[in-house]
Design a protein around this motif. Structure first.
Motif, PDB file in Angstrom:
ATOM      1  N   ILE A  97       0.830  -1.204   0.000  1.00 33.14           N
ATOM      2  CA  ILE A  97       0.000   0.000   0.000  1.00 33.14           C
ATOM      3  C   ILE A  97       0.865   1.254   0.000  1.00 33.14           C
ATOM      4  O   ILE A  97       0.600   2.207  -0.750  1.00 33.14           O
ATOM      5  CB  ILE A  97      -0.945  -0.014   1.216  1.00 33.14           C
ATOM      6  N   ILE A  98       1.898   1.272   0.826  1.00 31.67           N
ATOM      7  CA  ILE A  98       2.793   2.432   0.857  1.00 31.67           C
ATOM      8  C   ILE A  98       3.462   2.619  -0.501  1.00 31.67           C
ATOM      9  O   ILE A  98       3.590   3.745  -1.012  1.00 31.67           O
ATOM     10  CB  ILE A  98       3.853   2.263   1.962  1.00 31.67           C
ATOM     11  N   GLY A  99       3.882   1.521  -1.121  1.00 33.65           N
ATOM     12  CA  GLY A  99       4.474   1.621  -2.446  1.00 33.65           C
ATOM     13  C   GLY A  99       3.501   2.155  -3.468  1.00 33.65           C
ATOM     14  O   GLY A  99       3.845   2.998  -4.308  1.00 33.65           O
ATOM     15  N   GLY A 100       2.244   1.702  -3.383  1.00 37.32           N
ATOM     16  CA  GLY A 100       1.234   2.155  -4.328  1.00 37.32           C
ATOM     17  C   GLY A 100       0.917   3.631  -4.201  1.00 37.32           C
ATOM     18  O   GLY A 100       0.848   4.353  -5.206  1.00 37.32           O
ATOM     19  N   VAL A 101       0.741   4.099  -2.974  1.00 37.88           N
ATOM     20  CA  VAL A 101       0.403   5.517  -2.787  1.00 37.88           C
ATOM     21  C   VAL A 101       1.619   6.412  -3.009  1.00 37.88           C
ATOM     22  O   VAL A 101       1.467   7.629  -3.199  1.00 37.88           O
ATOM     23  CB  VAL A 101      -0.179   5.762  -1.368  1.00 37.88           C
ATOM     24  N   SER A 102       2.810   5.825  -2.995  1.00 40.03           N
ATOM     25  CA  SER A 102       4.020   6.613  -3.239  1.00 40.03           C
ATOM     26  C   SER A 102       4.329   6.751  -4.719  1.00 40.03           C
ATOM     27  O   SER A 102       5.319   7.390  -5.086  1.00 40.03           O
ATOM     28  CB  SER A 102       5.222   5.977  -2.527  1.00 40.03           C
ATOM     29  N   GLY A 103       3.515   6.129  -5.534  1.00 35.69           N
ATOM     30  CA  GLY A 103       3.713   6.260  -6.976  1.00 35.69           C
ATOM     31  C   GLY A 103       4.430   5.098  -7.619  1.00 35.69           C
ATOM     32  O   GLY A 103       4.696   5.132  -8.827  1.00 35.69           O
ATOM     33  N   VAL A 104       4.744   4.047  -6.865  1.00 38.42           N
ATOM     34  CA  VAL A 104       5.397   2.873  -7.450  1.00 38.42           C
ATOM     35  C   VAL A 104       4.374   2.091  -8.266  1.00 38.42           C
ATOM     36  O   VAL A 104       3.278   1.795  -7.788  1.00 38.42           O
ATOM     37  CB  VAL A 104       5.997   1.966  -6.357  1.00 38.42           C
ATOM     38  N   SER A 105       4.712   1.771  -9.475  1.00 37.76           N
ATOM     39  CA  SER A 105       3.823   0.977 -10.322  1.00 37.76           C
ATOM     40  C   SER A 105       3.797  -0.456  -9.795  1.00 37.76           C
ATOM     41  O   SER A 105       4.831  -1.134  -9.754  1.00 37.76           O
ATOM     42  CB  SER A 105       4.320   0.996 -11.768  1.00 37.76           C
ATOM     43  N   LEU A 106       2.626  -0.922  -9.389  1.00 37.48           N
ATOM     44  CA  LEU A 106       2.524  -2.234  -8.765  1.00 37.48           C
ATOM     45  C   LEU A 106       2.434  -3.329  -9.825  1.00 37.48           C
ATOM     46  O   LEU A 106       1.437  -4.065  -9.935  1.00 37.48           O
ATOM     47  CB  LEU A 106       1.316  -2.279  -7.829  1.00 37.48           C
ATOM     48  N   THR A 107       3.490  -3.436 -10.618  1.00 39.47           N
ATOM     49  CA  THR A 107       3.614  -4.573 -11.517  1.00 39.47           C
ATOM     50  C   THR A 107       3.900  -5.813 -10.693  1.00 39.47           C
ATOM     51  O   THR A 107       4.162  -5.729  -9.480  1.00 39.47           O
ATOM     52  CB  THR A 107       4.744  -4.343 -12.521  1.00 39.47           C
ATOM     53  N   ILE A 108       3.875  -6.957 -11.319  1.00 38.84           N
ATOM     54  CA  ILE A 108       4.084  -8.186 -10.559  1.00 38.84           C
ATOM     55  C   ILE A 108       5.477  -8.217  -9.923  1.00 38.84           C
ATOM     56  O   ILE A 108       5.650  -8.650  -8.789  1.00 38.84           O
ATOM     57  CB  ILE A 108       3.860  -9.424 -11.461  1.00 38.84           C
ATOM     58  N   GLY A 109       6.489  -7.697 -10.653  1.00 37.33           N
ATOM     59  CA  GLY A 109       7.836  -7.661 -10.097  1.00 37.33           C
ATOM     60  C   GLY A 109       7.950  -6.730  -8.906  1.00 37.33           C
ATOM     61  O   GLY A 109       8.493  -7.098  -7.859  1.00 37.33           O
ATOM     62  N   HIS A 110       7.424  -5.492  -9.047  1.00 39.08           N
ATOM     63  CA  HIS A 110       7.463  -4.543  -7.939  1.00 39.08           C
ATOM     64  C   HIS A 110       6.643  -5.045  -6.754  1.00 39.08           C
ATOM     65  O   HIS A 110       7.028  -4.863  -5.588  1.00 39.08           O
ATOM     66  CB  HIS A 110       6.930  -3.182  -8.401  1.00 39.08           C
TER      67      HIS A 110
END
Length: 324
Positions: A97-110
């Motif tokens: 969730i933190i990665g998503g709201v921080s702008g990280v593209s939630l691809t399968i690798g990320h």
């Protein structure tokens, strides 16, 4: 030994049965003959491109969560240890969730990387909370893990509410297999081979670790090395499962206890039974979930062209005629 073999045979039959039900069942139930239809038909596309990867993911996530629970219960000498209770699931969820709201593209690798980071941090915190002069204290492990899990879950919901992303992370927060594809299947297959293979190779050492520390040391077991291996397996299984299916609980707690209740035995004896039981449970749970609350899949028929509407993209003449 004979009863255990009979039990494994029964579970394998149930595994095949539950896999078939999950593949053919849902908002629209298909006949088994649909599996042999032409690939050009929409129903075949749905079965092979949507339902099959979803079914495979459910089977592997169930097996991974079950074996991670069995490992935790074995090495911690705590029969109710579970990744979801101890906050490992919640840690992976919060990291995503933190990665998503921080702008990280939630691809399968990320997603996998974030899930593993969150699981590692959460597991480390819980282990630190449970350490005493005599090693891991089962009571501290349970209490510290429960409190930490609740705290992390609250933070996850708070972040999603404050950033107005609760709906976007709904599947992550409550768990589910909606929208999975063959990329997720390939990822889980790799993790499944790693976790299952190492758990099988070290099954004798994990079995001895279930004894008290003095006895296991006397038998020449390198507890430090086995702890590292067990930690890697638990983190990989939990992190990958959360990255694909979200925060799913109970499997790591309930399935090992259910299997041990039916066929009492050691880690070595119950490893294959537990993984099979976890896969069966998750396949049936996913079947109920997608049937009761339809999401993506076949949802309605078209009397004009005998096609079915496929969400979120509808492929039938009703859509072309402007029917929503």
């Amino acid at each position: 030994m004979r009863s255990r073999r009979v039990g494994l045979a029964i579970l394998l039959i149930l595994l095949v049965f539950s896999t078939g039900l999950n593949l053919l069942g849902g908002p629209k139930w298909f006949a088994i003959t649909t599996l042999f239809q032409s690939p050009a038909k929409l129903t075949s596309t749905v079965l092979w491109q949507m339902r099959l990867p979803r079914t495979l993911c459910a089977l592997m996530v169930g097996a991974l969560l079950a074996v991670s629970g069995l490992l935790l219960q074995t090495i911690s000498h705590n029969p109710i240890a579970d990744p979801s209770i101890l906050g490992i699931n919640s840690g992976a969820t919060l990291a995503l969730i933190i990665g998503g709201v921080s702008g990280v593209s939630l691809t399968i690798g990320h997603s996998v990387v974030l899930g593993l980071i969150g699981a590692v941090v959460a597991f480390a915190v819980v282990m630190l909370l449970s350490v005493s002069h005599n090693g891991i204290d089962p009571l501290r492990l349970l209490l510290g893990g429960t409190v930490f899990s609740g705290f992390i879950s609250c933070i996850s919901y708070a972040v999603s509410i404050v950033t107005n992303t609760t709906q976007a992370f709904r599947n992550l927060l409550i768990g589910g297999f909606s929208g999975v594809g063959y990329n997720q299947v390939i990822l889980l297959a790799g993790v499944f081979i790693l976790v299952g293979g190492l758990a099988f190779c070290f099954r004798s050492g994990f079995t001895v670790m279930a004894l008290d520390q003095q006895t296991s040391r006397g038998l020449g077991v390198a507890q430090g090395h086995l702890w590292v291996v067990a930690t890697v397996l638990i983190v990989c299984a939990t992190g990958a499962s959360v990255a694909v299916a979200g925060n799913i609980g109970f499997v790591g707690l309930g399935i090992p206890q259910l299997i041990n209740g039916l066929w009492p035995g050691s880690f070595k004896q119950n490893l294959s039974l537990t993984m099979t039981g976890g896969a069966i449970f998750m396949a049936l749970a996913d079947l109920v979930a997608k049937t009761v609350v339809p999401g993506d899949g076949i949802t309605a028929g078209c009397a004009e062209c005998d096609h079915w509407r496929l969400l979120p993209v509808w492929h039938c003449c009703l859509w072309r005629a402007g029917d929503p």
